[in-house]
Write a protein that holds these residues in place. Structure first.
Motif, mmCIF file in Angstrom:
data_model
loop_
_atom_site.group_PDB
_atom_site.id
_atom_site.type_symbol
_atom_site.label_atom_id
_atom_site.label_comp_id
_atom_site.label_asym_id
_atom_site.label_seq_id
_atom_site.Cartn_x
_atom_site.Cartn_y
_atom_site.Cartn_z
ATOM 1 N N ILE A 1 -5.177 32.041 -53.287
ATOM 2 C CA ILE A 1 -4.235 30.793 -52.903
ATOM 3 C C ILE A 1 -4.803 29.669 -53.589
ATOM 4 O O ILE A 1 -6.060 29.333 -53.475
ATOM 5 N N SER A 2 -4.199 29.008 -54.242
ATOM 6 C CA SER A 2 -4.609 27.598 -54.927
ATOM 7 C C SER A 2 -3.411 26.499 -55.013
ATOM 8 O O SER A 2 -2.376 27.031 -55.657
ATOM 9 N N GLN A 3 -3.715 25.267 -54.889
ATOM 10 C CA GLN A 3 -2.824 24.471 -55.089
ATOM 11 C C GLN A 3 -2.754 24.159 -56.667
ATOM 12 O O GLN A 3 -1.565 24.192 -57.074
ATOM 13 N N SER A 4 -3.957 23.919 -57.332
ATOM 14 C CA SER A 4 -3.840 23.692 -58.849
ATOM 15 C C SER A 4 -3.439 24.849 -59.383
ATOM 16 O O SER A 4 -3.049 24.823 -60.724
ATOM 17 N N GLY A 5 -4.035 26.053 -58.940
ATOM 18 C CA GLY A 5 -3.914 27.226 -60.136
ATOM 19 C C GLY A 5 -4.768 27.181 -60.904
ATOM 20 O O GLY A 5 -4.790 28.170 -61.859
ATOM 21 N N GLU A 6 -5.707 26.241 -60.864
ATOM 22 C CA GLU A 6 -6.813 26.364 -62.050
ATOM 23 C C GLU A 6 -8.288 26.525 -61.472
ATOM 24 O O GLU A 6 -9.088 26.287 -62.217
ATOM 25 N N THR A 7 -8.419 26.486 -60.303
ATOM 26 C CA THR A 7 -9.783 26.691 -59.741
ATOM 27 C C THR A 7 -10.538 27.702 -60.375
ATOM 28 O O THR A 7 -10.024 29.012 -59.974
ATOM 29 N N ILE A 8 -11.689 27.615 -60.915
ATOM 30 C CA ILE A 8 -12.036 28.670 -61.643
ATOM 31 C C ILE A 8 -12.719 29.700 -60.885
ATOM 32 O O ILE A 8 -12.583 30.891 -61.147
ATOM 33 N N ALA B 1 -3.442 12.999 -54.040
ATOM 34 C CA ALA B 1 -4.701 12.562 -53.366
ATOM 35 C C ALA B 1 -5.414 13.582 -53.325
ATOM 36 O O ALA B 1 -5.245 15.000 -53.503
ATOM 37 N N VAL B 2 -7.106 13.405 -53.499
ATOM 38 C CA VAL B 2 -7.798 14.723 -53.579
ATOM 39 C C VAL B 2 -7.872 15.532 -52.296
ATOM 40 O O VAL B 2 -7.876 16.691 -52.353
ATOM 41 N N ALA B 3 -7.547 14.800 -51.105
ATOM 42 C CA ALA B 3 -7.921 15.698 -49.929
ATOM 43 C C ALA B 3 -6.170 16.407 -49.850
ATOM 44 O O ALA B 3 -5.219 15.688 -49.926
ATOM 45 N N SER B 4 -6.322 17.603 -49.722
ATOM 46 C CA SER B 4 -5.019 18.408 -49.857
ATOM 47 C C SER B 4 -4.512 18.337 -48.469
ATOM 48 O O SER B 4 -5.133 18.474 -47.336
ATOM 49 N N THR B 5 -3.141 17.950 -48.484
ATOM 50 C CA THR B 5 -2.362 18.141 -47.124
ATOM 51 C C THR B 5 -1.150 18.822 -47.062
ATOM 52 O O THR B 5 -1.124 20.127 -46.487
ATOM 53 N N ALA C 1 -9.948 32.331 -52.304
ATOM 54 C CA ALA C 1 -9.726 30.712 -52.181
ATOM 55 C C ALA C 1 -10.804 30.025 -52.021
ATOM 56 O O ALA C 1 -11.742 30.565 -51.567
ATOM 57 N N CYS C 2 -10.619 28.785 -52.138
ATOM 58 C CA CYS C 2 -11.733 27.651 -52.051
ATOM 59 C C CYS C 2 -11.228 26.583 -51.087
ATOM 60 O O CYS C 2 -9.825 26.371 -51.197
ATOM 61 N N GLY C 3 -11.962 25.948 -50.332
ATOM 62 C CA GLY C 3 -11.598 24.952 -49.502
ATOM 63 C C GLY C 3 -10.515 25.041 -48.758
ATOM 64 O O GLY C 3 -10.491 25.790 -47.959
ATOM 65 N N THR C 4 -9.598 24.074 -48.777
ATOM 66 C CA THR C 4 -8.539 23.926 -47.879
ATOM 67 C C THR C 4 -7.500 25.327 -47.972
ATOM 68 O O THR C 4 -7.144 25.764 -47.178
ATOM 69 N N ALA C 5 -7.447 25.724 -49.318
ATOM 70 C CA ALA C 5 -6.663 27.118 -49.576
ATOM 71 C C ALA C 5 -7.449 28.192 -48.911
ATOM 72 O O ALA C 5 -6.579 29.185 -48.205
ATOM 73 N N LEU D 1 -13.247 19.621 -42.621
ATOM 74 C CA LEU D 1 -13.101 19.122 -44.004
ATOM 75 C C LEU D 1 -12.549 18.076 -44.661
ATOM 76 O O LEU D 1 -13.060 17.230 -45.317
ATOM 77 N N LYS D 2 -11.299 17.751 -44.100
ATOM 78 C CA LYS D 2 -10.643 16.520 -44.279
ATOM 79 C C LYS D 2 -11.438 15.291 -43.873
ATOM 80 O O LYS D 2 -11.615 14.361 -44.400
ATOM 81 N N LEU D 3 -12.004 15.438 -42.558
ATOM 82 C CA LEU D 3 -12.779 14.215 -42.229
ATOM 83 C C LEU D 3 -14.141 14.005 -43.112
ATOM 84 O O LEU D 3 -14.064 12.848 -43.428
ATOM 85 N N LYS D 4 -14.707 15.145 -43.273
ATOM 86 C CA LYS D 4 -15.865 15.024 -44.257
ATOM 87 C C LYS D 4 -15.540 14.258 -45.723
ATOM 88 O O LYS D 4 -16.179 13.359 -45.945
ATOM 89 N N GLU D 5 -14.590 14.833 -46.278
ATOM 90 C CA GLU D 5 -14.398 14.563 -47.636
ATOM 91 C C GLU D 5 -14.074 13.194 -47.927
ATOM 92 O O GLU D 5 -14.350 12.557 -48.963
ATOM 93 N N ILE D 6 -13.273 12.523 -46.873
ATOM 94 C CA ILE D 6 -12.549 11.240 -47.166
ATOM 95 C C ILE D 6 -13.199 10.073 -46.103
ATOM 96 O O ILE D 6 -13.075 8.961 -46.322
HETATM 97 O O1 M6R Z 1 -6.570 23.663 -56.179
HETATM 98 P P1 M6R Z 1 -7.235 24.506 -55.270
HETATM 99 O O2 M6R Z 1 -6.027 24.715 -53.844
HETATM 100 O O3 M6R Z 1 -7.439 25.735 -55.966
HETATM 101 O O4 M6R Z 1 -8.426 23.924 -54.661
HETATM 102 C C1 M6R Z 1 -9.454 24.401 -53.858
HETATM 103 C C2 M6R Z 1 -10.202 23.141 -53.318
HETATM 104 O O5 M6R Z 1 -10.824 22.866 -54.210
HETATM 105 C C3 M6R Z 1 -9.398 22.208 -52.638
HETATM 106 O O6 M6R Z 1 -8.622 22.750 -51.467
HETATM 107 C C4 M6R Z 1 -10.400 21.182 -51.788
HETATM 108 O O7 M6R Z 1 -11.095 21.756 -50.860
HETATM 109 C C5 M6R Z 1 -9.631 19.856 -51.305
HETATM 110 N N1 M6R Z 1 -10.165 18.732 -51.916
HETATM 111 C C6 M6R Z 1 -9.624 19.760 -49.809
HETATM 112 O O8 M6R Z 1 -8.980 18.829 -49.359
#
Ligand code: M6R
Length: 364
Positions: A102-109, A153-157, A55-59, A240-245
């Motif tokens: 694990i992925s919110q979008s399901g599209e993270t390459i 929102a770009v920041a995932s919650t 997974a990446c980032g928040t996931a 990560l949340k504090l950094k990105e926003i």
């Molecule tokens: O869609 P995804 O869950 O695969 O995205 C992974 C990351 O790009 C995503 O969680 C990113 O770190 C968020 N902007 C964090 O808030």
């Protein structure tokens, strides 16, 4: 739309208790965890010898919380890898490996490519995904959908906390089919999990207190978030949340490791945020907090409400509603999300669309 809120992020933070309940609802049948609606067969949960998250980032941070749970509840080894690093690390994968993508979008390459790589090596896969029918969902053997609803929102919650909910349910089912949980232990586990939305709500109801804490951080150039164990995993996401926003350079640091170099960066101008939510780590964390205080740092502590902080002095203390230690990630995350949100908003930034970032990352 955003309804009564100035930004989607706040709306999405506030929606979390309902999103958690919705993610849990169809998976608890007659007081037991049941993943049959997801089609996840018990055999793969029972027969696997290793678990691995890509997974990446928040996931990825949700995966770190799952790792703590898998190791403590199941006594199984688990790796959590940045999807972008995974296949270049010559990962040890075979038919006995269960890969969780694990992925919110399901599209993270990167996550998609890592999943394809693992499947080629024979691994079984379960994807934890928010967007129905997305590429990762289609590539995976099985899918558990989070019921967060659209996250704008770009920041995932709410995607993060519903990922946690899905993962807690998955681990609970694994414990059952592996004979580690009996009915009574499963019930106690589910009782705690059922309380997560309410405990989060208690934090959301105190958002004005967190707003006050945020106001003290507006001028910071650098910040630290320190803790151990699960607290450290929670803080990686908080940072990560504090950094990105807010664009404040924030490092989450394993607090025991600070004295091996990084504490040199701590001065009176470095705000430090600590979470203290784990009984077995409390005394050591408090002593790590004293170490940074003696370098002049002002420390805000988010502490589980039934922990005694003795009479130490902190810049601020916020009490988190108490749950069993392993579930404290739910109330603690709500607090850290609100902290980042208010810092960004009070700095006059575009909370929902931070610079340089996209909601869906489709380049490697
Ligand atoms: O869609 P995804 O869950 O695969 O995205 C992974 C990351 O790009 C995503 O969680 C990113 O770190 C968020 N902007 C964090 O808030």
């Amino acid at each position: 739309g955003k309804g009564k809120y100035p930004f989607y992020m706040e709306k999405e933070i506030m929606e979390q208790p309902d999103a958690l309940r919705a993610t849990m609802q169809s998976r608890v049948v007659n007081g037991k965890i049941d993943l049959s609606a997801d089609g996840v067969p018990d055999e793969i949960l029972k027969d696997c010898e290793r678990v691995c998250v890509v997974a990446c980032g928040t996931a990825m941070h949700a995966g770190l919380v799952a790792k703590a749970l898998v190791q403590s509840k199941l006594g199984m080894h688990m790796n959590v890898e940045y999807a972008s690093e995974f296949m270049y690390s010559d990962p040890v994968i075979d038919e006995k490996t269960l890969v969780l993508a694990i992925s919110q979008s399901g599209e993270t390459i990167d996550t998609l490519e890592a999943l394809k790589y693992a499947r080629k090596k024979g691994a079984k896969s379960v994807a934890v995904i928010n967007v129905k029918g997305s590429s990762i969902a289609r590539e995976s053997d099985y899918v558990m959908y989070t019921v967060a609803g659209p996250e704008i929102a770009v920041a995932s919650t709410k995607a993060y906390t519903t990922q946690l909910m899905a993962l807690f349910l998955l681990v609970g089912r694994m414990a059952k089919v592996r004979g580690i949980f009996d009915d009574a232990t499963e019930k106690a586990y589910l009782d705690s999990l059922t309380k997560a939305p309410d405990k989060m709500q208690e934090v959301l109801d105190q958002k004005h207190d967190i707003h006050k804490i945020a106001r003290e951080m507006l001028d910071a150039k650098d910040a630290f978030m320190i803790g151990r164990g699960l607290d450290y995993s929670i803080l990686l996401e908080g940072a990560l949340k504090l950094k990105e926003i807010s664009y404040i350079h924030t490092e989450a640091y394993a607090s025991g490791e600070l004295k091996h170099g990084t504490i040199a960066l701590i001065t009176e101008n470095t705000p430090v945020v600590a979470t203290v939510t784990q009984s077995k780590l409390k005394e050591k964390e408090l002593s790590n907090i004293r170490e940074v205080q003696s370098r002049g740092a002002s420390v805000v502590v988010f502490v589980k409400e039934d922990f005694d902080l003795a009479d130490a002095e902190y810049a601020d203390v916020f009490e988190l509603p108490a749950m069993e230690d392993e579930f404290m990630v739910f109330p603690a995350s709500a607090a850290l999300q609100l902290l980042a949100y208010y810092v960004s908003m009070d700095k006059g930034l575009d909370v929902d669309k931070p610079r340089n970032l996209a909601k869906v990352v489709t380049v490697e």
